[in-house]
Write a protein that holds these residues in place. Structure first.
Motif, PDB file in Angstrom:
ATOM      1  N   ALA A  78       4.034   0.089   5.487  1.00  0.00           N
ATOM      2  CA  ALA A  78       4.339  -1.200   6.105  1.00  0.00           C
ATOM      3  C   ALA A  78       3.383  -2.255   5.599  1.00  0.00           C
ATOM      4  CB  ALA A  78       4.238  -1.091   7.626  1.00  0.00           C
ATOM      5  N   ILE A 114       2.421  -6.664   6.148  1.00  0.00           N
ATOM      6  CA  ILE A 114       2.693  -7.862   6.958  1.00  0.00           C
ATOM      7  C   ILE A 114       1.675  -8.939   6.613  1.00  0.00           C
ATOM      8  CG2 ILE A 114       1.239  -7.087   8.903  1.00  0.00           C
ATOM      9  CD1 ILE A 114       3.510  -8.219  10.757  1.00  0.00           C
ATOM     10  N   THR A 115       2.114 -10.182   6.670  1.00  0.00           N
ATOM     11  CA  THR A 115       1.182 -11.298   6.466  1.00  0.00           C
ATOM     12  C   THR A 115       0.727 -11.799   7.824  1.00  0.00           C
ATOM     13  OG1 THR A 115       2.839 -13.045   6.646  1.00  0.00           O
ATOM     14  CG2 THR A 115       2.513 -12.061   4.448  1.00  0.00           C
ATOM     15  N   MET A 139       1.821  -5.031  -0.020  1.00  0.00           N
ATOM     16  CA  MET A 139       1.011  -4.292   0.949  1.00  0.00           C
ATOM     17  C   MET A 139       1.747  -3.029   1.414  1.00  0.00           C
ATOM     18  SD  MET A 139      -0.578  -6.092   4.310  1.00  0.00           S
ATOM     19  CE  MET A 139      -1.303  -5.183   5.651  1.00  0.00           C
ATOM     20  N   GLN A 191       0.501   0.773   0.701  1.00  0.00           N
ATOM     21  CA  GLN A 191       0.256   1.701   1.801  1.00  0.00           C
ATOM     22  C   GLN A 191       1.041   2.998   1.611  1.00  0.00           C
ATOM     23  OE1 GLN A 191       1.738   1.090   5.721  1.00  0.00           O
ATOM     24  NE2 GLN A 191      -0.149   1.766   6.694  1.00  0.00           N
ATOM     25  N   SER A 241      -2.166 -10.447  12.727  1.00  0.00           N
ATOM     26  CA  SER A 241      -1.204 -11.435  12.235  1.00  0.00           C
ATOM     27  C   SER A 241      -0.980 -12.588  13.207  1.00  0.00           C
ATOM     28  CB  SER A 241       0.153 -10.761  11.971  1.00  0.00           C
ATOM     29  OG  SER A 241       0.049  -9.838  10.924  1.00  0.00           O
ATOM     30  N   ILE A 295       7.388  -2.464  12.716  1.00  0.00           N
ATOM     31  CA  ILE A 295       6.088  -2.023  12.185  1.00  0.00           C
ATOM     32  C   ILE A 295       5.151  -1.631  13.334  1.00  0.00           C
ATOM     33  CG2 ILE A 295       4.014  -2.839  10.987  1.00  0.00           C
ATOM     34  CD1 ILE A 295       5.918  -4.485   9.161  1.00  0.00           C
ATOM     35  N   LEU A 338       3.343   1.903  13.706  1.00  0.00           N
ATOM     36  CA  LEU A 338       1.889   2.081  13.818  1.00  0.00           C
ATOM     37  C   LEU A 338       1.519   2.799  15.113  1.00  0.00           C
ATOM     38  CD1 LEU A 338       0.742  -1.433  12.509  1.00  0.00           C
ATOM     39  CD2 LEU A 338       0.629   0.748  11.278  1.00  0.00           C
ATOM     40  N   GLU A 389      -2.030   4.351  14.711  1.00  0.00           N
ATOM     41  CA  GLU A 389      -2.787   3.508  13.794  1.00  0.00           C
ATOM     42  C   GLU A 389      -2.755   2.052  14.226  1.00  0.00           C
ATOM     43  OE1 GLU A 389      -1.120   4.253   9.931  1.00  0.00           O
ATOM     44  OE2 GLU A 389      -2.140   6.186   9.725  1.00  0.00           O
ATOM     45  N   ILE A 442      -5.138   1.823   9.681  1.00  0.00           N
ATOM     46  CA  ILE A 442      -5.078   0.710  10.632  1.00  0.00           C
ATOM     47  C   ILE A 442      -5.118  -0.605   9.851  1.00  0.00           C
ATOM     48  CG2 ILE A 442      -6.354  -0.466  12.464  1.00  0.00           C
ATOM     49  CD1 ILE A 442      -7.256   2.392  13.356  1.00  0.00           C
ATOM     50  N   VAL A 476      -4.876  -9.055   7.147  1.00  0.00           N
ATOM     51  CA  VAL A 476      -3.579  -9.400   6.587  1.00  0.00           C
ATOM     52  C   VAL A 476      -3.744 -10.643   5.724  1.00  0.00           C
ATOM     53  CG1 VAL A 476      -2.230  -8.381   8.450  1.00  0.00           C
ATOM     54  CG2 VAL A 476      -2.983 -10.754   8.633  1.00  0.00           C
ATOM     55  N   PRO A 477      -2.929 -10.779   4.674  1.00  0.00           N
ATOM     56  CA  PRO A 477      -3.049 -11.957   3.811  1.00  0.00           C
ATOM     57  C   PRO A 477      -2.465 -13.207   4.462  1.00  0.00           C
ATOM     58  CG  PRO A 477      -1.256 -10.552   3.066  1.00  0.00           C
ATOM     59  CD  PRO A 477      -1.913  -9.826   4.201  1.00  0.00           C
TER      60      PRO A 477
END
Lengths: 156, 387, 167
Positions: free
Chosen positions: B11, B13-14, B34, B38, B181, B346, B350, B355, C2, C6-7
Motif C-alpha cells: 500500500a 499513500i500521500t 510507495m 512496499q 496523511s 489501506i 494495516l 501495522e 508501519i 508519507v510524501p
C-alpha cells in the motif's frame, strides 16, 4: 405508451440550457515548475534524466515512465531541436479563420524522449520535416514562466 | 464460486493536503511507487492497472484517466479507469480484484488520485450537474442541499439530536491526529462541532470533511504470487457494489438500501452471516458525520437507528468492540474523493497486519470491512478483508 | 511495515500565491433536451398541473412523469394527474450559495425540501423549495401546497411552481 409516442412538431421540442460554472487554476507541479522556471530565468529548456535507465524526457517528469524510478536530476537541453512533424492551420479552436494560417510543429531534441508543440516562425515554402529549429524567446524580463515565453520556433 | 484468491500485498499513500504542489500524475506516482516498493515489486512486474478518480471537473482535466496514466504506471499496459462517483475509492480495488480473481492477471496495481484544489470558486460547482438539469437545476440548488435533506430525515426518523451525530466528527477528527496523511486532524470537542458555522441546517461546517488533494495505491496479487511476496497477505474475501434509483427524492433517505445490498453481496462471498460479530474493524465512508452512522446501519454492523447510541457509548472508538474509522476517516484525514475510499481500504489492510502504529486497535483483528458511497447518494461499494 | 512518513507537504497560502499558475475558464454551454416523459411533465406544469406516470406492473404512480418504470424496466402505461399538494418528507435551511459563498444576513434563506405529492405512490417525492413560511416553523410532515405562477408567466418549467407553502 411512452415509447410509442412521438413529437410531431419540432416547435414542441423543448430544452433547458445550462453550464458548469467553474474555472481552474493549475499549478505546474514539481517537474513542470522546474521546466518553466528554468525557461523564465535561464532562457533554456531542461529535461529530466533517469539515473537508473538513462532516459531523458521533455517535458520533464519526477518519475521515469520506463522503469518507474524517482527522478530529481534535470539536464540543460539548450533551445535547438529538430522538426518532427508540422501542420498548417487555417482556423482557431472555435472555427474562426486566422488572418494568416498558423504553422504548428512538434519539435524534438537529440537524445531526448518527448518534445514541445509550438508555433513555427518559418516560411511555409521552407518548412520541412527534419529541419533544425531553435526557440525564439521573449526578452528575459517579459517572461512569466509559461508556454508564451516561447514566441515561436525558427530556422536555426 | 470459481474466483481465485486475491490478496493486498502493498500500500502507498500521500499526505492529504489542501493544495498539492504536485500535479495529479505526480501524486499518483508517489502513491504507486510507495505501494510497489512496499510489495517488493517493480513496475515491470505489474500486469494490469486500474485507476480510480472522481469527476473530471475537479481536476479540470477532461479524460483524467489518460491524464493520470503514466503516473499510475499505466503506459503500454492494460489500463482502465473506473468510476462510480464518491464510491470510486472502494470500487477501484474491487475492479482490481476482478482482474486478478478472474485469472486475467496475477499482479494488478490499483491507484486513486484526486486534485480538487484546481477547481474554483469551489469544487461544489463541479457537482451542480448532479442535479437533474430539467427538473431540479432550475431551482438553483447547492450541492449541500441533498446532504442536509438526508441528514434531517435520518435524524427525524430515529429522534436523534445534532450532538448524537456530531460525536462521529469528534471521534474521527481526533483519531486522525495519529494518521501521517491527515490534513485536518484536530482535537475538536463536541462543542466545537456544534458551534461551528451553520451552512445548511442541520449541517454545520465541522460535520463535513474538507476538499483535499491526495493519492493512494494498493498492489493486488493472486494467491501464489502473494505468498511468495509476503508472509502477511491480507485477503480480499468479499466484494459488493450496488446502485439505487437516480430518482433520489423518491427513495428512503433515512436508510442506505444500496449499501445493504452491496454489503450482503460482499458478506455472502466472504461467508459472513453475523457481520456485527464476525467483523472486528470497519471503515464506513464518512464525508459527513451522519453518513458514518447511516453506513454502519447499511453495513448491518448494528440495528437500524442504533449507530448513534453505540457511538456515544464508545462502541466504535478504537478501544471499543467495533472500532469505526480508526484512520480518522474522511472527516479527519481529508477527502480527496477516490483516494479517501482507498485510504480506508489501506487502513483495514494495516489494521489486519497490525501495522497501523499508533492507530492500531487491540485484539488482533482478523476481519475488516471498508465502504464508500457516492454518485447521486445512490452507490454503495463494499470490500471485506481478512488476514 | 508501519507507515510513519508519507510524501507531499502541500502549498501554504503564501507559496500558492507565488506559484506560477495557468488559468482556464471552460466555455461549456449545454442545451439539454426535455425528452418524452419529462417533456409531458413540463407541458403539464405549464397548464398548472403535476403529472405522474403509472406502471401497471408494479402499480406505482411515479414522479416526475417518466417514459419507463426504472424498477420493472418497461414502458410506463399512462400519465396520471396528481394533486398539487403534498407532505414535507425532509427539508434543509441553507445559508450558502452554490459556490460556498455565504448568504448575507438580510437575504432570505433557501429552504429546499423533498415533498411527497398527494395522489402519487407513497414516497414519491420531488425536490422543490418552501416559501411563505418562517424557517423555524417548518416541520417534517407539514402539509404544503404549490404556489403557481400566473398562467401567462408559465413556461413549462419546474419553476412554474414558485414554491410550496403550508396550507
Amino acid at each position: 405508451m411512452s415509447f410509442k409516442e412521438s413529437i410531431q412538431l419540432n416547435t414542441q421540442l423543448g430544452y433547458f440550457e445550462g453550464e458548469i460554472p467553474v474555472n481552474y487554476q493549475y499549478t505546474l507541479g514539481i517537474a513542470g515548475t522546474k521546466f518553466f522556471e528554468t525557461l523564465m530565468n535561464e532562457g533554456q529548456f531542461v529535461a529530466s534524466e533517469c539515473k537508473t535507465c538513462g532516459v531523458k524526457t521533455i517535458y520533464p517528469l519526477i518519475y521515469c515512465e520506463e522503469c518507474f524510478s524517482a527522478i530529481d536530476t534535470y539536464v540543460p537541453v539548450g533551445l535547438e531541436g529538430e522538426l518532427y512533424s508540422f501542420t498548417k492551420c487555417y482556423r482557431d479552436y472555435q472555427g474562426k479563420e486566422y488572418q494568416t494560417p498558423h504553422l504548428i510543429g512538434l519539435i524534438r531534441f537529440e537524445g531526448i524522449k518527448g518534445g514541445i508543440i509550438h508555433r513555427l516562425g518559418i516560411d511555409d515554402k521552407e518548412v520541412h520535416i527534419g529541419m533544425k529549429v531553435k526557440a525564439k524567446l521573449k526578452p528575459a524580463k517579459e517572461r512569466n514562466g509559461t508556454l508564451e515565453d516561447i514566441l515561436y520556433f525558427e530556422k536555426s | 464460486m470459481g474466483y481465485r484468491k486475491v490478496a493486498i500485498v502493498g500500500a502507498g499513500i500521500t499526505k492529504f493536503v489542501r493544495r498539492a504542489q504536485e500535479t495529479g500524475p505526480e501524486m499518483a506516482y508517489l502513491a504507486s511507487k510507495m505501494a510497489l516498493d512496499q510489495a517488493g515489486l517493480k513496475l515491470k512486474d505489474v500486469e494490469m492497472i486500474t485507476l480510480g478518480s472522481a469527476p473530471d471537473a475537479f481536476d479540470g482535466v477532461h479524460m483524467k484517466g489518460e491524464y493520470l496514466l503514466s503516473g499510475a504506471g499505466g503506459n503500454n499496459k492494460p489500463y482502465i479507469r473506473n468510476f462510480v462517483g464518491g464510491g470510486t475509492g472502494v470500487f477501484a480495488p474491487i475492479h482490481g480484484w476482478i482482474h486478478v480473481a478472474s485469472g486475467a492477471c496475477d499482479v494488478c496495481l490499483v491507484v486513486c488520485s484526486e486534485k480538487m484544489s484546481s477547481c474554483h470558486p469551489h469544487p461544489q460547482g463541479a457537482f451542480l450537474t448532479i442535479f437533474d438539469h430539467t427538473t431540479e437545476q432550475p431551482l438553483k440548488p447547492t450541492l449541500i442541499w441533498i446532504f442536509a435533506l438526508e441528514m434531517r430525515r435520518y435524524m427525524e426518523t430515529y429522534g436523534l439530536s445534532k450532538a448524537d451525530v456530531a460525536r462521529v466528527a469528534v471521534k474521527n477528527k481526533n483519531n486522525a491526529l495519529d494518521h501521517p496523511s491527515a490534513q485536518v486532524a484536530e482535537a475538536v470537542t463536541l462543542e466545537d462541532v456544534l458551534n461551528s458555522e451553520v451552512l445548511a441546517e442541520p449541517v454545520n461546517r465541522l460535520d463535513i470533511s474538507p476538499a483535499s488533494d491526495g493519492a493512494a495505491a494498493v498492489v493486488l496479487a493472486s494467491e501464489d504470487v502473494a505468498k511468495r511476496l509476503t508472509d502477511k497477505p491480507v485477503w480480499i474475501d468479499g466484494v459488493g457494489w450496488n446502485l439505487d434509483t437516480s430518482y433520489w427524492a423518491t427513495k428512503d433517505l433515512y436508510y442506505p438500501r444500496y449499501v445493504e445490498k452491496a454489503a450482503r453481496m460482499a458478506y455472502e462471498m466472504a461467508g459472513i452471516t453475523e457481520p456485527h460479530k464476525q467483523i472486528q474493524v470497519a471503515e464506513p465512508y464518512d464525508p459527513f458525520d451522519y453518513k458514518e452512522l447511516h453506513h454502519m446501519e447499511g453495513l448491518l454492523l448494528c440495528e437500524r437507528g442504533e449507530a448513534a447510541r453505540l457511538t456515544a457509548e464508545g462502541y466504535t472508538a478504537r478501544s471499543g468492540n467495533l472500532p469505526t474509522c480508526p484512520s480518522g476517516g474522511a472527516l479527519g484525514v481529508g477527502n480527496p474523493i477516490a483516494a479517501t475510499g482507498l485510504m480506508k481500504v489501506i487502513e483495514i489492510f494495516l489494521q489486519l497486519r497490525e501495522e497501523a502504529g499508533k492507530r492500531q486497535i487491540p485484539g488482533k483483528p482478523r476481519v475488516g470491512v471498508a465502504q464508500a458511497w457516492g454518485d447521486l447518494m445512490q452507490v454503495g461499494t463494499v470490500i471485506v478483508l481478512r488476514r | 511495515m508501519i507507515i510513519n512518513n508519507v510524501p507531499m507537504k502541500g502549498l501554504t497560502s503564501e507559496e500558492y500565491e507565488k506559484a506560477i499558475k495557468i488559468s482556464w475558464k471552460p466555455q461549456l454551454q449545454y442545451a439539454w433536451d426535455n425528452g418524452i416523459g419529462i417533456g409531458k411533465y413540463l407541458a403539464s406544469l405549464k397548464e398548472g398541473m403535476i403529472l405522474a406516470a403509472y406502471c401497471q406492473k408494479c402499480g406505482r404512480i411515479m414522479l416526475p412523469a417518466r417514459a419507463f418504470c426504472e424498477m420493472c424496466w418497461r414502458p410506463t402505461d399512462r400519465y396520471v394527474t396528481v394533486k398539487d399538494t403534498g407532505v414535507v418528507n425532509t427539508y434543509a435551511i441553507c445559508h450558502i450559495n452554490w459556490d460556498a459563498s455565504r448568504l448575507k444576513p438580510d437575504e432570505p434563506r433557501h429552504i429546499p425540501a423533498v415533498i411527497e405529492i398527494d395522489g402519487a405512490s407513497q414516497g414519491q417525492g420531488i425536490l422543490h423549495i418552501l416559501g411563505n413560511v418562517e424557517p423555524s416553523n417548518v416541520k417534517i410532515g407539514m402539509k404544503v401546497k404549490a404556489v403557481w405562477k400566473p398562467a401567462a408567466e408559465r413556461t413549462g418549467s419546474i419553476t412554474d411552481i414558485r414554491f410550496f407553502e403550508p396550507y
